[in-house]
Design a protein around this motif. Structure first.
Motif, PDB file in Angstrom:
ATOM      1  N   LEU A   1       0.837  -1.204   0.000  1.00 40.53           N
ATOM      2  CA  LEU A   1       0.000   0.000   0.000  1.00 40.53           C
ATOM      3  C   LEU A   1       0.870   1.252   0.000  1.00 40.53           C
ATOM      4  N   GLN A   2       1.866   1.307   0.863  1.00 42.50           N
ATOM      5  CA  GLN A   2       2.723   2.496   0.942  1.00 42.50           C
ATOM      6  C   GLN A   2       3.489   2.718  -0.353  1.00 42.50           C
ATOM      7  N   ARG A   3       4.011   1.656  -0.955  1.00 42.52           N
ATOM      8  CA  ARG A   3       4.741   1.805  -2.219  1.00 42.52           C
ATOM      9  C   ARG A   3       3.815   2.299  -3.315  1.00 42.52           C
ATOM     10  N   SER A   4       2.615   1.774  -3.378  1.00 44.16           N
ATOM     11  CA  SER A   4       1.655   2.184  -4.409  1.00 44.16           C
ATOM     12  C   SER A   4       1.300   3.659  -4.278  1.00 44.16           C
ATOM     13  N   VAL A   5       1.002   4.072  -3.068  1.00 40.62           N
ATOM     14  CA  VAL A   5       0.641   5.464  -2.807  1.00 40.62           C
ATOM     15  C   VAL A   5       1.810   6.385  -3.154  1.00 40.62           C
ATOM     16  N   THR A   6       3.016   5.992  -2.785  1.00 48.80           N
ATOM     17  CA  THR A   6       4.200   6.795  -3.089  1.00 48.80           C
ATOM     18  C   THR A   6       4.380   6.948  -4.599  1.00 48.80           C
ATOM     19  N   VAL A   7       4.182   5.854  -5.333  1.00 53.78           N
ATOM     20  CA  VAL A   7       4.321   5.902  -6.795  1.00 53.78           C
ATOM     21  C   VAL A   7       3.270   6.827  -7.399  1.00 53.78           C
ATOM     22  N   LEU A   8       2.015   6.667  -7.001  1.00 60.87           N
ATOM     23  CA  LEU A   8       0.936   7.476  -7.574  1.00 60.87           C
ATOM     24  C   LEU A   8       1.110   8.950  -7.230  1.00 60.87           C
ATOM     25  N   GLU A   9       1.461   9.242  -5.986  1.00 62.02           N
ATOM     26  CA  GLU A   9       1.674  10.640  -5.601  1.00 62.02           C
ATOM     27  C   GLU A   9       2.862  11.231  -6.343  1.00 62.02           C
TER      28      GLU A   9
END
Length: 143
Positions: free
Chosen positions: A26-34
């Motif tokens: 979840l954290q990696r995905s959010v970081t990528v999208l942001e």
């Protein structure tokens, strides 16, 4: 005579690691999208857990996957950004997802739902837009 299934040891470490893997995904995905400037919202079990934690931390339950809401118009950009970060895009049974690496299974994935579209045809209402998310925490949620 068959010996039956072989089970590993019961271990706090294995239980904790299973939950941490989902949190890390979840954290990696959010970081990528942001980082790519793509509007998103976390939905599903992680969004519910985040919302519940505001009210009663002891009531939080774990989920086994990551669900992200995106606008369909942003999806090509999301595919490029997520693939650059090591996720593998695939579609299985009309479910768009990013596997957490080339050897991952669909349960080790980020599942994509599209804003303003029904998830299933039998759904009464479409998913909300990402603009309807709550931005007061570590990531954007719709619960």
């Amino acid at each position: 005579m068959s010996a039956g299934p072989v089970f590993g040891e019961i271990s706090w470490e294995r239980m904790i690691r299973a939950v941490e893997k989902i949190k890390e995904r979840l954290q990696r995905s959010v970081t990528v999208l942001e980082g790519a400037g793509i509007p998103y919202a976390v939905v599903g079990g992680n969004a519910v857990a985040a919302w519940v934690s505001r009210v009663d931390e002891a009531a939080v339950r774990n989920t086994r996957d990551v669900d992200i809401l995106l606008r369909r118009s942003d999806f090509p950009q999301a595919i490029a950004a997520m693939q650059q970060a090591g996720f593998v895009y695939c579609e299985t049974m009309s479910v768009h997802m990013f596997l957490d690496g080339p050897d991952a299974s669909p349960r080790d994935a980020v599942h994509i739902l599209f804003a303003a579209e029904k998830v299933r045809q039998i759904d009464v209402c479409p998913a909300p837009d990402v603009a309807e998310c709550d931005n007061t925490g570590d990531f954007r949620i719709i619960a």
